[in-house]
Design a protein around this motif. Structure first.
Motif, PDB file in Angstrom:
ATOM      1  N   VAL A  94       0.871  -1.182   0.000  1.00  0.00           N
ATOM      2  CA  VAL A  94       0.000   0.000   0.000  1.00  0.00           C
ATOM      3  C   VAL A  94       0.899   1.220   0.000  1.00  0.00           C
ATOM      4  N   ASN A  95       0.786   2.005  -1.059  1.00  0.00           N
ATOM      5  CA  ASN A  95       1.642   3.196  -1.224  1.00  0.00           C
ATOM      6  C   ASN A  95       3.121   2.822  -1.137  1.00  0.00           C
ATOM      7  N   GLY A  96       3.425   1.604  -1.710  1.00  0.00           N
ATOM      8  CA  GLY A  96       4.807   1.145  -1.782  1.00  0.00           C
ATOM      9  C   GLY A  96       5.316   0.436  -0.561  1.00  0.00           C
ATOM     10  N   VAL A  97       4.490   0.297   0.490  1.00  0.00           N
ATOM     11  CA  VAL A  97       4.911  -0.345   1.737  1.00  0.00           C
ATOM     12  C   VAL A  97       4.129  -1.637   1.919  1.00  0.00           C
ATOM     13  N   GLU A  98       4.852  -2.742   2.242  1.00  0.00           N
ATOM     14  CA  GLU A  98       4.192  -4.038   2.415  1.00  0.00           C
ATOM     15  C   GLU A  98       3.294  -4.026   3.658  1.00  0.00           C
ATOM     16  N   VAL A  99       2.069  -4.596   3.538  1.00  0.00           N
ATOM     17  CA  VAL A  99       1.119  -4.636   4.650  1.00  0.00           C
ATOM     18  C   VAL A  99       0.579  -6.046   4.807  1.00  0.00           C
ATOM     19  N   PHE A 100      -0.120  -6.279   5.937  1.00  0.00           N
ATOM     20  CA  PHE A 100      -0.765  -7.567   6.163  1.00  0.00           C
ATOM     21  C   PHE A 100      -2.179  -7.552   5.588  1.00  0.00           C
TER      22      PHE A 100
END
Length: 607
Positions: A505-511
Motif C-alpha cells: 500500500v503506497n509502496g509499503v508491504e502490509v498484512f
C-alpha cells in the motif's frame, strides 16, 4: 345580525391610524364605518411603534368614534405589521452527494428548508445581542436553482452530485408583533388576526387570478415604501425601502420654512388643481408660492424615492416587472408614476396609481372612503375575512409546541425549520464512499444508503410539503445516515481468489487485515508474479464457488475436478452424497470450466 359577524380592522400607520368595520354579504365585503385620525406627535417612526401609550391613545379615539357610529362595542381587531419591520436575506445554499442522486420533491424541499435556516442564522449573526429575537419566515422565493454548479430552472427528475439554490427569504421579528399586541391590549381589544401590510394590500389590489402575471405593488406610506411582487400565481417576494412621503415633507419644511404639519398640507395640495399655494411660515409671514416652484424644489427627493423603489424592484424581481401599481398616500406625489415608469423602462400606462375604484369584492354602505391611501386598511379587513381569524397557528412537533405566523399556506418544512431540524435529520445521507487504486485501476466502494426520515401528521404518512393547520400533531423519526464503506486487503484477496500474495500500500508491504483508506495505491501480486486482481489476463479465469470468487491461473484449461485444488472441501470425509452443480445444472468431474462459471458443491442426503 350578530356583532360577532362584524370585522374591525386597524391600520396603525406612521402618520395616521385608520379604522374600518364591515361584514360579508352576498360574497362581498361591505364597509359600514370608516375613521381616520392623525398622531398628535411622532409616536411612530417608519411603521414601528416607539411610544406604546401615545399610539394606544389614538387607537382608543378611533375605536370610540366607530363605536358611536355603530351603536355597539368593538372587542376584537385585525391588525398588520408594517413592511419596515421585514428583514430580507439572500443566501446561496449547496448540497453535495457522494454519488449521482436522483432529485425528487423531498430533496428540493430539504434544500429550500436548509437555505431558509441558513438565511435566518446569517440574519442573527448580523444583529447585536440586544436585537436578537425569534424571526418568522413570512415568504421566500427561489431566484436560481443549480445542478452540478450550472443554473437550471427546475431540479426535479435530474441526477446530480450537487444541487443548490439562490434563496431570497423574508422574516418578521417577534418584537414587532409584541409591540403591536401591546398597543391593542391597552385599547382593551383582542387581536383576532395579524397579517403583513404588503399582504393585506395585495389581497385587494391584485386578485389571485392576476397573479400569474409578473406584477409589482408598491405601498408608499409616510415612513416606508413596501413592495410585493407576484409571479406564476403567487406572491414571490416582499421588500421595503426606508424612504417614502416623509422625506418629501421634510424637504418642503426646509425650503418653505414651515412646521411638519403645514408641510404635509402643502404636499397634499401639490396633487390638486391649484396653481398657487398659500401658507404661514414659522416667522408668522404669509407666503404664496406657485405649485411649479415647490415641485421643482422637491424634484431631487422624488427622483431619489423613485430610484430607490425601482432598484429594489429589479433586485428582488431580477428585472423590470410587466406592470406596477402604486398605492398609499405617497403614491399621489406629483410625477412619481412618470419617473418610476421611466426608470423601469415601462410605458407610462403600465405604472398606475390604484385607488378603491378598482376593488371588486368591497362595497361601501354610507360614506365611501377613496384614494390609494385606503387600500391597505381595507386590505387588512378583507384579509381577516379570508383567513377567518388565524394570525398564528399552533402545532406540535414530537410533543413540542410550535407557533407559526400564518402569512401563507404553512407546511411541515416551516414547522421543522423553526424547531431547528437540519437537513441531515431530514434526508438520510449515504455513508462515505471509499476511493482507491488497485493495481493501477481506480476503484470506488459506495457507502451504505441512508434511511430518510419518516413524517406523520395526525398519524397519517406525510412529507415536507404537506400543508398543516392549527392544532396538527407532527411526528418525525429522524433520518439515519448509512455506514461508511469499509474494506480490508483480505476482502480484496477473497474477491479475486488470491490466497498467497505480496501486498503493498503506497509502496509499503502490509498484512491482509490492513483497512484501506481513501486515495490508497494498492498492489496485489501472487507469488508467481501474476496479477491476480486482473480478470482479463491471458492464462487465468475467475469462477464463483459456493458464493466466493476463485481465480484459476496455473494452466491453459480447467475441468470441474480441478476446482478442489483451490477450495477447502474434504471429499474423503463423506457426509452424504456429493452434489455438483455448474451454472445451476448437474455437473460431472470432467465438465470444462469457463471464465465466469458459477459452481455449487455440497453434501446431499444419502438416498
Amino acid at each position: 345580525m350578530s356583532y360577532d359577524n362584524f370585522i374591525f380592522a386597524l391600520d396603525i400607520g406612521t402618520r395616521t391610524v385608520v379604522g374600518v368595520v364591515g361584514y360579508e354579504k352576498d360574497f362581498k365585503f361591505e364597509i359600514v364605518a370608516y375613521e381616520s385620525l392623525e398622531h398628535k406627535s411622532r409616536a411612530m417612526y417608519d411603521g414601528q411603534v416607539h411610544d406604546i401609550d401615545k399610539v394606544a391613545s389614538v387607537v382608543i379615539q378611533v375605536k370610540e368614534k366607530l363605536e358611536k357610529k355603530l351603536g355597539f362595542p368593538l372587542k376584537k381587531v385585525a391588525i398588520a405589521a408594517a413592511g419596515r419591520a421585514l428583514k430580507t436575506k439572500m443566501v446561496k445554499f449547496q448540497k453535495e452527494f457522494e454519488s449521482l442522486c436522483e432529485i425528487d420533491n423531498e430533496l428540493i424541499s430539504s434544500l429550500e428548508m436548509e437555505g431558509i435556516d441558513l438565511a435566518r442564522k446569517n440574519l442573527n449573526n448580523e444583529l447585536g445581542e440586544d436585537e436578537k429575537t425569534i424571526y418568522y419566515c413570512v415568504g421566500y422565493s427561489i431566484i436560481n436553482y443549480y445542478l452540478n454548479d450550472y443554473s437550471i430552472s427546475s431540479l426535479l427528475g435530474h441526477k446530480a452530485k450537487s444541487i443548490g439554490a439562490d434563496i431570497l427569504a423574508t422574516f418578521l421579528p417577534q418584537t414587532v408583533v409584541e409591540s403591536l399586541y401591546a398597543v391593542v391590549k391597552k385599547a382593551n381589544l383582542e387581536v383576532c388576526n395579524l397579517t403583513l401590510e404588503p399582504i393585506a394590500a395585495i389581497n385587494v389590489a391584485i386578485p389571485k387570478d392576476l397573479r400569474m402575471l409578473n406584477l409589482c405593488l408598491v405601498d408608499i406610506g409616510a415612513g416606508t415604501s413596501d413592495i410585493a411582487i407576484t409571479k406564476s400565481g403567487s406572491v414571490v417576494a416582499y421588500a421595503m425601502v426606508p424612504i417614502a412621503g416623509d422625506e418629501i415633507t421634510e424637504a418642503i419644511c426646509e425650503s418653505c420654512l414651515v412646521d411638519f404639519n403645514t408641510a404635509e398640507k402643502i404636499k397634499l395640495s401639490l396633487s390638486g388643481s391649484k396653481k398657487e399655494i398659500s401658507f404661514i411660515d414659522v416667522m408668522g409671514i404669509k407666503q404664496v408660492k406657485k405649485v411649479e416652484e415647490i415641485v421643482k424644489i422637491i424634484e431631487p427627493v422624488i427622483e431619489n424615492l423613485a430610484e430607490a423603489i425601482c432598484e429594489k424592484v429589479k433586485e428582488y424581481n431580477g428585472k423590470s416587472p410587466a406592470a406596477v401599481f402604486l398605492i398609499g398616500g405617497g403614491s399621489k406625489i406629483k410625477n412619481l408614476d412618470k419617473i418610476v415608469a421611466q426608470k423601469l423602462n415601462l410605458p407610462l400606462e403600465r405604472v398606475a396609481v390604484r385607488g378603491t375604484e378598482v376593488l371588486k369584492d368591497i362595497k361601501f354602505k354610507g360614506k365611501k372612503c377613496s384614494g390609494p391611501e385606503a387600500i391597505t386598511p381595507l386590505g387588512i379587513a378583507f384579509t381577516a375575512l379570508m383567513q377567518k381569524g388565524a394570525d398564528f397557528i399552533y402545532v406540535r412537533v414530537n410533543g413540542k409546541s410550535v407557533r407559526l405566523f400564518n402569512s401563507r399556506s404553512m407546511t411541515v418544512s416551516d414547522a421543522l425549520s423553526l424547531c431547528g431540524f437540519s437537513g441531515d435529520k431530514i434526508i438520510g445521507r449515504s455513508g462515505k464512499a471509499l476511493n482507491f487504486k488497485l493495481n493501477g485501476n481506480n476503484r470506488t466502494i459506495l457507502g451504505e444508503a441512508g434511511k430518510p426520515c419518516e413524517i406523520y401528521v395526525n398519524g397519517k404518512v406525510a412529507n415536507l410539503r404537506t400543508e398543516i393547520n392549527n392544532g396538527d400533531d407532527i411526528a418525525i423519526n429522524i433520518a439515519q445516515k448509512g455506514k461508511d464503506a469499509v474494506l480490508t486487503v483480505q476482502d480484496l484477496m477473497m474477491e479475486y481468489g488470491c490466497n498467497n500474495a505480496l501486498i503493498t500500500v503506497n509502496g509499503v508491504e502490509v498484512f491482509k487485515d490492513y483497512v484501506i483508506k481513501n486515495d490508497d495505491n494498492i498492489e496485489i501480486k501472487v507469488v508467481n508474479d501474476e496479477i491476480a486482481a486482473e480478470k482479463d489476463i491471458e492464462k487465468g479465469i475467475t469462477v464463483t464457488v459456493n458464493g466466493k470468487s476463485v481465480f484459476l491461473n496455473e494452466k491453459d484449461s480447467y475441468i470441474f475436478v480441478d476446482i478442489f485444488n483451490y477450495i477447502d472441501f474434504d471429499v474423503s470425509n463423506a457426509k452424504g452424497n456429493i452434489v455438483l452443480k455448474l451454472n445451476g445444472k448437474d455437473a460431472s468431474y470432467t465438465d470444462v470450466l469457463n471464465d465466469g462459471d458459477v459452481i455449487d458443491i455440497y453434501w446431499g442426503k444419502e438416498g
